[in-house]
Design an enzyme around this catalytic site. Structure first.
Site, mmCIF file in Angstrom:
data_model
loop_
_atom_site.group_PDB
_atom_site.id
_atom_site.type_symbol
_atom_site.label_atom_id
_atom_site.label_comp_id
_atom_site.label_asym_id
_atom_site.label_seq_id
_atom_site.Cartn_x
_atom_site.Cartn_y
_atom_site.Cartn_z
ATOM 1 N NE ARG A 193 -3.467 -2.380 2.776
ATOM 2 C CZ ARG A 193 -3.015 -3.424 3.254
ATOM 3 N NH1 ARG A 193 -1.944 -3.691 3.833
ATOM 4 N NH2 ARG A 193 -4.037 -4.636 3.678
ATOM 5 C CE LYS A 217 -6.234 -1.504 5.043
ATOM 6 N NZ LYS A 217 -7.548 -1.753 4.563
ATOM 7 C CG HIS A 287 -5.370 0.414 -3.761
ATOM 8 N ND1 HIS A 287 -4.649 0.475 -2.675
ATOM 9 C CD2 HIS A 287 -6.410 -0.458 -3.944
ATOM 10 C CE1 HIS A 287 -5.056 -0.603 -1.960
ATOM 11 N NE2 HIS A 287 -6.251 -0.924 -2.469
ATOM 12 N NE ARG A 290 -3.091 -3.479 -1.672
ATOM 13 C CZ ARG A 290 -2.639 -4.372 -0.683
ATOM 14 N NH1 ARG A 290 -1.080 -4.393 -0.633
ATOM 15 N NH2 ARG A 290 -3.307 -5.078 0.302
ATOM 16 C CG HIS A 313 -5.665 -9.078 1.032
ATOM 17 N ND1 HIS A 313 -5.839 -9.361 -0.080
ATOM 18 C CD2 HIS A 313 -5.565 -7.555 1.021
ATOM 19 C CE1 HIS A 313 -5.928 -8.410 -0.993
ATOM 20 N NE2 HIS A 313 -5.727 -7.252 -0.203
ATOM 21 C CE1 TYR A 322 -6.258 -7.170 -7.111
ATOM 22 C CE2 TYR A 322 -5.925 -8.271 -4.946
ATOM 23 C CZ TYR A 322 -6.029 -7.172 -5.801
ATOM 24 O OH TYR A 322 -5.980 -6.156 -5.141
#
Length: 341
Positions: A193, A217, A287, A290, A313, A322
C-alpha cells in the site's frame, strides 16, 4: 479524537455532552486498543457522529435510547441521499462496531447493532495495467523529466530537472527522479500500500535477501520480496539521491519529500498519477499498481495464499477478487481473438 473534516467537527460539537464523550471514548478505543490507523479512526468517527446526530434529531436524548429502528432509519436516510452500496455497507459496519463497544462499556443495555443488516457491496473489478504498461510507468522517471504537477516539486527542483544531467555530483533535480523510480518500482514489485511504502525506514530494507519489512493494517508486520530492478533503483537512490535530499529532520525515512521530511502518501499518489499521465497511460493510482502486481503474480502462476500473504490481506476473500480479474482478462482476450467467440 482523530481530526475529522470541518463539517463533522461542527456536528460533533453540537451533540449532547454524553454522546460527544461516547464518540471520543470510542475513537480512543479504536486507536489505542484496536490499534487502528488514523485514517480508519477518522472514517469510523465520521460515521458515528452522523449516526448520533440523526439519533438526536429522532428524539434520542441519551445513548441508552439508541435502538435498531434508529440505526435502520439512519441507513435509509443515507440511501435516499445517494450513498453508494459500498458506503452503506461501511457505515453499517461502523454502527455495528460502535454498538458492540457501547454495550461492552455499559452504555447500551443491549447490542442493538448486532441485528443490523447491510446491503451487499457491489464489488467492481479493480483497474489493472498490462505488464508492458506497468513497465513503462516504473521506467518513466529515467526516460522523462519529473512531472511538475505534484505540489511538492519546488521551482528549484523543476529548474534542475529541466536543465538535464550535469557532470559531477548529483543535483537535487536528479535526486527527485531517483526517488520517484524507487517509489514506482517498490509499489509495483511488492504490491504494498502507498502508506506502507511511505512508512518504510532505511533499516526496513534487506538488500541481501531482497525483502522489505512492512507494517500494515493493525500494525501487522510482514516481509515482502522485491526483484533486481527495484534493488538497482534502491541502490541508486541510497547512494546518489537520498544524500542530496536528506535534512536534519529526515530521521530514518527511506523516501523523502522536497523539504527532507518523510514522503507523504498524498504526494506519492500525485507522483504516480503525473507519471502515468505523461506516459500516456490510463489514470493510475498507487492502488492500481497494487492491483496490477497481484493480478500479474496470479497470471504468472503464483499461489493465491502466497499473494494473500504478500498483500497483507487478513482474509483470503479479499485476495480472490484478483482471480476474477484474471478470468475477465482471459475472456476479453478470447472474445477478441477467437473466430467463434
Amino acid at each position: 479524537m482523530s481530526r475529522p473534516d470541518r463539517g463533522t467537527r461542527a456536528m460533533h460539537q453540537a451533540l449532547p455532552p454524553a454522546l460527544r464523550d461516547a464518540v471520543d471514548d470510542f475513537a480512543e478505543h479504536l486507536s489505542r486498543v484496536r490499534n487502528r490507523s488514523a485514517h480508519t479512526v477518522r472514517a469510523y468517527v465520521t460515521d458515528i457522529v452522523s449516526l448520533l446526530d440523526h439519533a438526536v434529531r429522532m428524539g434520542c436524548a441519551d445513548l441508552a435510547e439508541l435502538d435498531l429502528s434508529v440505526l435502520r432509519s439512519w441507513l435509509a436516510r443515507q440511501r435516499t441521499t445517494g450513498a453508494a452500496r459500498t458506503s452503506l455497507a461501511r457505515r453499517a459496519a461502523s454502527a455495528r462496531a460502535f454498538s458492540a463497544w457501547a454495550h461492552r462499556a455499559g452504555l447500551l443495555p443491549a447490542d442493538v447493532g448486532a441485528a443490523l443488516a447491510s446491503p451487499r457491496a457491489h464489488r467492481e473489478l479493480p483497474t489493472v495495467l498490462r505488464a508492458d504498461q506497468a513497465a513503462a510507468l516504473v521506467e518513466a522517471p529515467t526516460r522523462q523529466a519529473p512531472p511538475a504537477s505534484p505540489p511538492e516539486r519546488t521551482t528549484a527542483e523543476r529548474t534542475d530537472a529541466a536543465a538535464g544531467p550535469t557532470s559531477g555530483a548529483t543535483t537535487e533535480g536528479e535526486a527527485v527522479p531517483l526517488r520517484d523510480r524507487v517509489l514506482l518500482e517498490l509499489l509495483y514489485a511488492t504490491g504494498v500500500r502507498v502508506s506502507e511504502v511511505c512508512g518504510l525506514d532505511v533499516g526496513d530494507v534487506d538488500p541481501g535477501r531482497r525483502v522489505i519489512r512492512v507494517f500494515g493494517k493493525g500494525g501487522r508486520e510482514r516481509s515482502v520480496p522485491y526483484g533486481v530492478p527495484a534493488q538497482r533503483a534502491l541502490d541508486d537512490w541510497l547512494r546518489r539521491g537520498r544524500p542530496e535530499m536528506v535534512a536534519a529532520h529526515s530521521g530514518d525515512a527511506l523516501l523523502l519529500g522536497a523539504r527532507g521530511g518523510r514522503l507523504n502518501p498524498t504526494t506519492a499518489r500525485q507522483i504516480v498519477g503525473a507519471y502515468a499521465e505523461t506516459a500516456g497511460l490510463p489514470r493510475t493510482s498507487p492502488h492500481d499498481l497494487r492491483h496490477s502486481a497481484a493480478t500479474h503474480l496470479l497470471e504468472g502462476g503464483a499461489d493465491l495464499r502466497a499473494v494473500q500473504e504478500l498483500l497483507g490481506h487478513s482474509s483470503l476473500a479479499s485476495t480472490q477478487i484478483y482471480t476474477h480479474v484474471s478470468v475477465e482478462r482471459l475472456r476479453a482476450a478470447y472474445r477478441q481473438a477467437h473466430p467463434r467467440a
